[in-house]
Scaffold this motif. Structure first.
Motif, PDB file in Angstrom:
ATOM      1  N   ILE A  97       0.828  -1.196   0.064  1.00  0.00           N
ATOM      2  CA  ILE A  97       0.013  -0.162  -0.172  1.00  0.00           C
ATOM      3  C   ILE A  97       0.874   1.362  -0.006  1.00  0.00           C
ATOM      4  O   ILE A  97       0.620   2.122  -0.865  1.00  0.00           O
ATOM      5  CB  ILE A  97      -1.045  -0.191   1.317  1.00  0.00           C
ATOM      6  N   LEU A  98       1.894   1.365   0.904  1.00  0.00           N
ATOM      7  CA  LEU A  98       2.841   2.433   0.867  1.00  0.00           C
ATOM      8  C   LEU A  98       3.571   2.686  -0.353  1.00  0.00           C
ATOM      9  O   LEU A  98       3.565   3.866  -0.778  1.00  0.00           O
ATOM     10  CB  LEU A  98       3.851   2.144   2.082  1.00  0.00           C
ATOM     11  N   ALA A  99       4.018   1.613  -0.824  1.00  0.00           N
ATOM     12  CA  ALA A  99       4.632   1.611  -2.167  1.00  0.00           C
ATOM     13  C   ALA A  99       3.704   2.356  -3.327  1.00  0.00           C
ATOM     14  O   ALA A  99       4.185   3.098  -3.888  1.00  0.00           O
ATOM     15  CB  ALA A  99       5.251   0.178  -2.531  1.00  0.00           C
ATOM     16  N   VAL A 100       2.537   1.797  -3.164  1.00  0.00           N
ATOM     17  CA  VAL A 100       1.686   2.306  -4.315  1.00  0.00           C
ATOM     18  C   VAL A 100       1.223   3.917  -4.010  1.00  0.00           C
ATOM     19  O   VAL A 100       1.538   4.774  -4.954  1.00  0.00           O
ATOM     20  CB  VAL A 100       0.501   1.636  -4.309  1.00  0.00           C
ATOM     21  N   LEU A 101       1.201   4.177  -2.749  1.00  0.00           N
ATOM     22  CA  LEU A 101       0.870   5.721  -2.371  1.00  0.00           C
ATOM     23  C   LEU A 101       2.183   6.491  -2.715  1.00  0.00           C
ATOM     24  O   LEU A 101       1.853   7.546  -3.492  1.00  0.00           O
ATOM     25  CB  LEU A 101       0.590   5.730  -0.937  1.00  0.00           C
ATOM     26  N   ALA A 102       3.468   5.592  -2.536  1.00  0.00           N
ATOM     27  CA  ALA A 102       4.480   6.719  -2.661  1.00  0.00           C
ATOM     28  C   ALA A 102       4.879   6.733  -4.456  1.00  0.00           C
ATOM     29  O   ALA A 102       5.228   8.034  -4.801  1.00  0.00           O
ATOM     30  CB  ALA A 102       5.651   5.867  -2.200  1.00  0.00           C
ATOM     31  N   LEU A 103       4.442   5.918  -5.046  1.00  0.00           N
ATOM     32  CA  LEU A 103       4.499   5.941  -6.535  1.00  0.00           C
ATOM     33  C   LEU A 103       3.621   6.759  -7.090  1.00  0.00           C
ATOM     34  O   LEU A 103       4.048   7.726  -7.842  1.00  0.00           O
ATOM     35  CB  LEU A 103       4.437   4.354  -7.180  1.00  0.00           C
ATOM     36  N   LEU A 104       2.317   6.877  -6.614  1.00  0.00           N
ATOM     37  CA  LEU A 104       1.491   7.683  -7.180  1.00  0.00           C
ATOM     38  C   LEU A 104       1.282   9.011  -6.572  1.00  0.00           C
ATOM     39  O   LEU A 104       0.538   9.969  -7.083  1.00  0.00           O
ATOM     40  CB  LEU A 104      -0.257   6.996  -7.305  1.00  0.00           C
ATOM     41  N   GLY A 105       2.269   9.134  -5.454  1.00  0.00           N
ATOM     42  CA  GLY A 105       2.309  10.373  -4.564  1.00  0.00           C
ATOM     43  C   GLY A 105       1.889  11.809  -5.314  1.00  0.00           C
ATOM     44  O   GLY A 105       0.820  12.356  -5.175  1.00  0.00           O
ATOM     45  N   PRO A 106       2.520  12.072  -6.330  1.00  0.00           N
ATOM     46  CA  PRO A 106       2.494  13.455  -7.064  1.00  0.00           C
ATOM     47  C   PRO A 106       0.994  13.447  -7.682  1.00  0.00           C
ATOM     48  O   PRO A 106       0.552  14.691  -7.536  1.00  0.00           O
ATOM     49  CB  PRO A 106       3.421  13.377  -8.042  1.00  0.00           C
ATOM     50  N   TRP A 107       0.556  12.407  -8.022  1.00  0.00           N
ATOM     51  CA  TRP A 107      -0.787  12.501  -8.698  1.00  0.00           C
ATOM     52  C   TRP A 107      -2.108  12.375  -7.854  1.00  0.00           C
ATOM     53  O   TRP A 107      -3.091  13.043  -7.857  1.00  0.00           O
ATOM     54  CB  TRP A 107      -1.069  11.280  -9.876  1.00  0.00           C
ATOM     55  N   ILE A 108      -1.726  11.722  -6.569  1.00  0.00           N
ATOM     56  CA  ILE A 108      -2.909  11.767  -5.600  1.00  0.00           C
ATOM     57  C   ILE A 108      -3.000  12.747  -4.715  1.00  0.00           C
ATOM     58  O   ILE A 108      -3.911  13.405  -4.210  1.00  0.00           O
ATOM     59  CB  ILE A 108      -2.514  10.403  -4.765  1.00  0.00           C
ATOM     60  N   ALA A 109      -1.783  13.414  -4.493  1.00  0.00           N
ATOM     61  CA  ALA A 109      -1.575  14.599  -3.568  1.00  0.00           C
ATOM     62  C   ALA A 109      -3.001  15.672  -4.068  1.00  0.00           C
ATOM     63  O   ALA A 109      -2.882  16.104  -4.995  1.00  0.00           O
ATOM     64  CB  ALA A 109      -0.359  15.152  -3.605  1.00  0.00           C
ATOM     65  N   PRO A 110      -3.947  15.878  -2.846  1.00  0.00           N
ATOM     66  CA  PRO A 110      -4.935  16.816  -3.124  1.00  0.00           C
ATOM     67  C   PRO A 110      -4.275  18.290  -3.339  1.00  0.00           C
ATOM     68  O   PRO A 110      -5.095  18.966  -4.193  1.00  0.00           O
ATOM     69  CB  PRO A 110      -5.897  16.894  -1.893  1.00  0.00           C
ATOM     70  N   PHE A 111      -3.228  18.703  -2.814  1.00  0.00           N
ATOM     71  CA  PHE A 111      -2.779  20.079  -2.969  1.00  0.00           C
ATOM     72  C   PHE A 111      -1.141  19.885  -3.570  1.00  0.00           C
ATOM     73  O   PHE A 111      -0.621  18.995  -3.117  1.00  0.00           O
ATOM     74  CB  PHE A 111      -2.858  20.659  -1.872  1.00  0.00           C
ATOM     75  N   SER A 112      -0.827  20.996  -4.068  1.00  0.00           N
ATOM     76  CA  SER A 112       0.598  20.993  -4.229  1.00  0.00           C
ATOM     77  C   SER A 112       1.305  20.927  -2.972  1.00  0.00           C
ATOM     78  O   SER A 112       1.068  21.809  -2.100  1.00  0.00           O
ATOM     79  CB  SER A 112       1.040  22.154  -5.112  1.00  0.00           C
ATOM     80  N   PRO A 113       2.474  20.412  -2.678  1.00  0.00           N
ATOM     81  CA  PRO A 113       2.941  20.023  -1.400  1.00  0.00           C
ATOM     82  C   PRO A 113       3.889  21.387  -1.136  1.00  0.00           C
ATOM     83  O   PRO A 113       4.327  21.503  -0.014  1.00  0.00           O
ATOM     84  CB  PRO A 113       3.867  18.799  -1.647  1.00  0.00           C
TER      85      PRO A 113
END
Lengths: 290, 326
Positions: free
Chosen positions: A37-53
């Motif tokens: 789960i963490l790996a998927v979240l990390a891989l897709l991070g930039p696309w899932i993030a609701p706001f620009s970090p």
């Protein structure tokens, strides 16, 4: 003597039984699922993030966890959830890369040492001892602050200091394996050193290597977090350690800024360690009985 | 074993550590010279300094001489405990480190005693009923403690017990208006020490716990323990008198071998709690780019790790009757 046949038979049975032992331990499976789960979240991070970090206009300053900002915002109004996603990504990247390099170096050094023995072994082991004594966290701090705080240097510094343990493990395995009958048999058949090392011995020495490499990932992630917390992290990358350092300034006003990055890091490292423990159980013969 | 033989062993072990120390110093020397820019920048610690001071430094370290000669000068200075001078603190690095050392030793010592004691107790407790619910629970908690970044644990304890509940002070070693002596001062110190010491203990506690548990489990199945049980000894006394002393030997080794990690943990803990020890000094040196202090600390901490290894061997020889001093 029919040595080859029963050996081949157990070898074939190895893989399914290893998975079965691993699967029997519910904790290990839980850890594995978490990692995926963490790996998927990390891989897709930039696309899932609701706001620009990086966006300081994402929301109000130091907003508590709630509707649009699930984990709150920090002192500049940046969305913590988005930043945690990206920070976890950095952590995993550093952990995996450093563990990979350390494992590669460790296997090479340990194999050389354990296969050739003699003076090569002596020299290599002295060097390994020096690397083991040098407190690696401090050398990493010195290296990174001298040669520049960027991800490549951090990964190199961590991996440069993490291989000795693995080299010792591989060497010990090679020392016992190199004089086994199946290796002798291959040697008599005319196999060269490369074949003996990579085809005959190494596959049989992999079990402890895999366990150690897994645990190295978690160690490297903790080292990276410690470095960025002390201010020697890569300032251009969001990292959980850096987030925690900044959070300490606003601790009285915004507990969420301290809580969540640490939770993310602890869960990631815990999941990796659980899997490492599970693998250890799979490979150590003592635990097969239960 | 007789005292003299042990002493000889200790001396020889110390002598064996000398080449290691020299290697560390050489590494240090090459770090100064491989850093981008002029070695003088490193030696001044990027402070604005006068031309005269730079010229003085060049002469002192023989920077215009061949590299081998420079190394000689460097080693000679190190042999006289001269680790350089910090422009920022206007003090020699050795003195600076020594002045910060007692705070670190107090923190490490307290945490070490506490975590070793509790870790061994818990390990023995868990090993007696392996894979029971309580064993699994403690093992999971230990794994969690092992996986947590130490500074984050400190921050969380700080949040709960210092900021929210206000049971403990937020940072430092003494209160501002501290009683100058007596019990009140001691109590104030302990009050400040509690949170950092607990934070710092957790990693070490889990390490010792995990090791003790495995070793106890192994030892309890060995023949001599079965014999002890067959003699009619109670399980408690088998554990305490027969198994525990054997299982404790590797614990000593692990404390020695992990000394480097423990120092790393102390830097992070001291930084969280602004505990004025060597770790906090390192943090200040990093952020001020005070390279003489940074390198001095690196040398000094490496030295401590080497000495801890020697000490471990000596203690091991003292408590394990099977070790021969050869």
């Amino acid at each position: 003597m029919s040595v080859v046949e029963p050996l081949a038979a157990t070898e074939v049975a190895e893989m399914p039984s290893a998975w079965r032992i691993f699967r029997r331990n519910r904790m290990s499976v839980f850890g594995l699922v978490l990692i995926v789960i963490l790996a998927v979240l990390a891989l897709l991070g930039p696309w899932i993030a609701p706001f620009s970090p990086y966006s300081t206009t994402a929301g109000p300053v130091m907003a508590p966890p709630g509707a649009p900002h699930w984990l709150g915002t920090d002192e500049l109004g940046r969305d913590i959830f988005s930043r945690v996603l990206l920070g976890t990504r950095t952590s995993l990247l550093v952990g995996l890369a450093a563990a990979f390099i350390a494992t590669f170096v460790g296997i090479t050094v340990g194999a050389l040492s354990g296969y050739f023995t003699g003076w090569i072994d002596d020299v290599i082991m002295r060097v390994t001892e020096v690397f083991q004594v040098i407190p690696r966290f401090f050398l990493a701090i010195v290296l990174v602050s001298f040669f520049g705080a960027n991800l490549v240097n951090i990964i190199l510094a961590i991996s440069l200091l993490s291989w000795p343990e693995l080299a010792r493990i591989v060497r010990a395995e090679f020392l016992t394996l190199r004089s086994r009958q199946f290796v002798d048999a291959a040697r008599v058949c005319g196999a060269g050193a490369m074949w003996l090392v990579f085809v005959e011995i190494l596959p049989n020495a992999l079990a402890p290597v895999i366990v150690n490499a897994t645990l190295q990932v978690g160690q490297a992630m903790l080292l990276e977090a410690g470095l960025s917390y002390l201010g020697v992290g890569d300032p251009s990358q969001i990292s959980l350690g850096m987030m925690l350092q900044q959070a300490q300034q606003i601790m009285r006003a915004a507990w969420w800024a301290t809580l969540f990055p640490g939770v993310a890091l602890a869960i990631a490292v815990l999941a990796i360690n659980i899997v490492g423990d599970g693998l250890n159980d799979v490979f150590s013969p003592r635990s097969r009985e239960r | 074993m007789t005292g003299t033989r042990l002493l000889l062993y200790a001396l020889r072990r110390l002598l064996q550590a000398v080449p290691m120390i020299v290697i560390i110093l050489i590494v240090n020397f090459f770090l100064i010279h491989s850093a981008p820019g002029d070695p003088v920048d490193v030696l001044t610690g990027s402070m604005e300094t006068s031309e005269e001071y730079i010229a003085e430094l060049r002469a002192e370290f023989g920077l215009d001489k061949p590299l081998v000669q420079q190394l000689g000068i460097y080693l000679w200075k190190a042999a006289h405990f001269d680790l350089g001078y910090s422009m920022r603190y206007r003090q020699d690095v050795t003195g600076l480190i020594l002045s910060r050392l007692p705070a670190t030793l107090l923190l490490m010592g307290t945490a070490l005693v506490f975590s070793s004691f509790l870790g061994i107790m818990l390990g023995v407790f868990a090993a007696r009923r392996p894979y029971s619910l309580s064993d699994n629970a403690v093992t999971f908690i230990a794994l969690a403690g092992y996986s947590m970044p130490v500074f984050w644990l400190g921050q969380i304890l700080l949040l709960i017990f210092a900021v929210q509940l206000q049971w403990f002070p937020v940072q430092g070693m003494f209160s501002l208006r501290v009683p100058s002596h007596g019990w009140a001062r001691f109590a104030d110190l302990m009050h400040h020490l509690a949170l950092p010491a607990i934070t710092y203990s957790v990693y070490h506690l889990t390490l010792i716990y995990r090791l003790t548990r495995v070793k106890m489990q192994e030892t309890l199945t060995l023949d001599f323990c079965t014999t002890a049980r067959a003699k009619g000894l109670s399980e408690a006394s088998v554990v305490r008198r027969h198994a525990l002393p054997n299982a404790m030997l590797p614990v000593v080794t692990v404390i020695g071998l992990n000394f480097g990690f423990m120092l790393a943990g102390s830097v992070l803990t001291e930084t969280v709690f602004a505990w004025p020890g060597t770790g906090r000094l390192l943090y200040e040196a990093i952020n001020a780019r005070d390279y003489p202090v940074l390198l001095g600390l690196f040398t000094f901490l490496s030295l401590m790790v080497i000495l801890a290894n020697v000490l471990t061997d000596i203690i091991y020889a003292l408590i394990d009757p099977r070790v021969t001093y050869s």
